[in-house]
Scaffold this active site. Structure first.
Site, PDB file in Angstrom:
ATOM      1  N   TYR A 191     -36.653 -93.901   2.481  1.00  0.00           N
ATOM      2  CA  TYR A 191     -35.833 -92.721   2.765  1.00  0.00           C
ATOM      3  C   TYR A 191     -34.824 -93.040   3.865  1.00  0.00           C
ATOM      4  CZ  TYR A 191     -34.512 -88.086   4.432  1.00  0.00           C
ATOM      5  OH  TYR A 191     -33.785 -86.992   4.833  1.00  0.00           O
ATOM      6  N   VAL A 241     -28.602 -87.031   0.851  1.00  0.00           N
ATOM      7  CA  VAL A 241     -29.886 -87.396   0.247  1.00  0.00           C
ATOM      8  C   VAL A 241     -30.714 -86.149  -0.036  1.00  0.00           C
ATOM      9  CG1 VAL A 241     -32.125 -88.488   0.728  1.00  0.00           C
ATOM     10  CG2 VAL A 241     -30.002 -89.749   1.151  1.00  0.00           C
ATOM     11  N   GLU A 242     -30.695 -85.197   0.898  1.00  0.00           N
ATOM     12  CA  GLU A 242     -31.554 -84.025   0.759  1.00  0.00           C
ATOM     13  C   GLU A 242     -31.111 -83.087  -0.360  1.00  0.00           C
ATOM     14  OE1 GLU A 242     -34.373 -83.294   2.022  1.00  0.00           O
ATOM     15  OE2 GLU A 242     -34.564 -84.845   3.554  1.00  0.00           O
ATOM     16  N   THR A 243     -29.818 -82.759  -0.424  1.00  0.00           N
ATOM     17  CA  THR A 243     -29.396 -81.684  -1.341  1.00  0.00           C
ATOM     18  C   THR A 243     -28.067 -81.943  -2.041  1.00  0.00           C
ATOM     19  OG1 THR A 243     -28.262 -80.454   0.425  1.00  0.00           O
ATOM     20  CG2 THR A 243     -30.594 -79.944   0.053  1.00  0.00           C
TER      21      THR A 243
END
Length: 309
Positions: free
Chosen positions: A292, A93-95
């Site tokens: 999230y 999800v982050e990168t």
């Protein structure tokens, strides 16, 4: 410059080094715009949010990441008790597993938000204090590592590396998981994996506890309001939860800890709900959003299933 002098005194840094670093930071208008709050009353859309993160490209990248770094993921799960799929979900999800780690100079992003944060934000004062603290941590960290404070790149909020850690999180939770003598969450997948697991363990992850359970609602308006009042903070025992019309079944009825009724807004359509556990809440310590947390959980699950197939 007054801030630079204060940081140098508090941290034992060279004043000229600190002044020079902050003096070369640039105010970024795009960062200010990206930090603007949503208009009051805006309803989030879980389905649209989910679609941004649960897609074939990200799932395939997750499978490759798991295959390449399976040993580190297994070791992190064993040492910290955090499931590999949750770690995979976070980094995905982050990168997208290191593919998009941000192209803002960290010092520019942090200085912009420390000194020129949008004043109309409802929590502007708290956020200014937060970003000044992060800027101080960043300068101290770079000085201690003897690294150029003008070089690191990250997100528009100043988060860095595969897991997008803020400077304070790097200082407190990042680990040298590949045992090469340095902590590198940008270039070392093993360090990123271990650091995410360390972060969750440090925030109270319960080994073996589910993140959430399905729930059906048969609640009066006043009971629904009471269930939603604590937001994502687990507050209710199973007895109190079901007594207010949030219906559970199966293993959920045996859950020993507190629960939260987590609302997933669907734009103009009716909301969806799940019963969030303390582990769900731990995921929101990474990003304080129920959307999230669900995206992390579901991406990790999809990658795990695709890998098994």
């Amino acid at each position: 410059m007054r801030f630079a002098d204060e940081v140098a005194e508090r941290r034992g840094l060279d004043v000229e080094w600190t002044r020079r670093a902050i003096g070369q930071a640039q105010q970024l208008g795009v960062v200010q715009r990206l930090m603007q709050p949503s208009p009051p009353g805006t309803r989030r859309n879980w389905a649209a949010y989910r679609g941004r993160f649960i897609d074939p490209v990200r799932i395939a990248a997750g499978v490759r990441f798991w295959q390449e770094h399976g040993e580190a993921l297994t070791r992190a799960e064993q040492e910290y008790g955090v499931p590999a799929e949750i770690i995979v979900g976070i980094i995905g999800v982050e990168t997208i597993y290191g593919q998009q780690m941000g192209d803002f100079r960290v010092i520019d992003a942090l200085a912009t938000l420390a000194f020129n944060h949008p004043p109309e934000h409802p929590r502007a004062a708290d956020r200014i204090a937060y970003f000044r603290g992060e800027l101080e941590q960043f300068l101290s960290m770079q000085n201690r590592r003897e690294q150029d404070p003008l070089q690191p790149l990250g997100s528009y909020a100043g988060a860095m590396g595969m897991p997008q850690f803020m400077p304070s999180s790097q200082v407190r939770w990042a680990v040298d998981f590949d045992a090469d003598g340095k902590v590198d969450i940008v270039g070392s997948a093993a360090d990123a994996i271990g650091s995410v697991a360390s972060y969750f363990k440090g925030h109270g992850w319960h080994t073996g506890m589910p993140t959430h359970y399905p729930v059906q609602l048969d609640a009066a308006p006043e009971d629904l309001a009471a269930l939603l009042a604590p937001d994502i903070l687990p507050t209710f025992s199973v007895f109190d939860f079901t007594g207010r019309g949030a219906l559970l079944d199966g293993e959920a009825l045996e859950h020993a800890g507190p629960l939260a009724l987590v609302e997933l807004q669907n734009g103009d359509a009716p909301s969806s709900y799940v019963a969030g556990t303390e582990n769900f809440y731990v995921i929101t310590r990474y990003n304080q959003s129920s959307n999230y947390a669900m995206a992390v959980i579901e991406l990790g699950r999809e990658v795990k299933q695709a890998r098994q197939r």
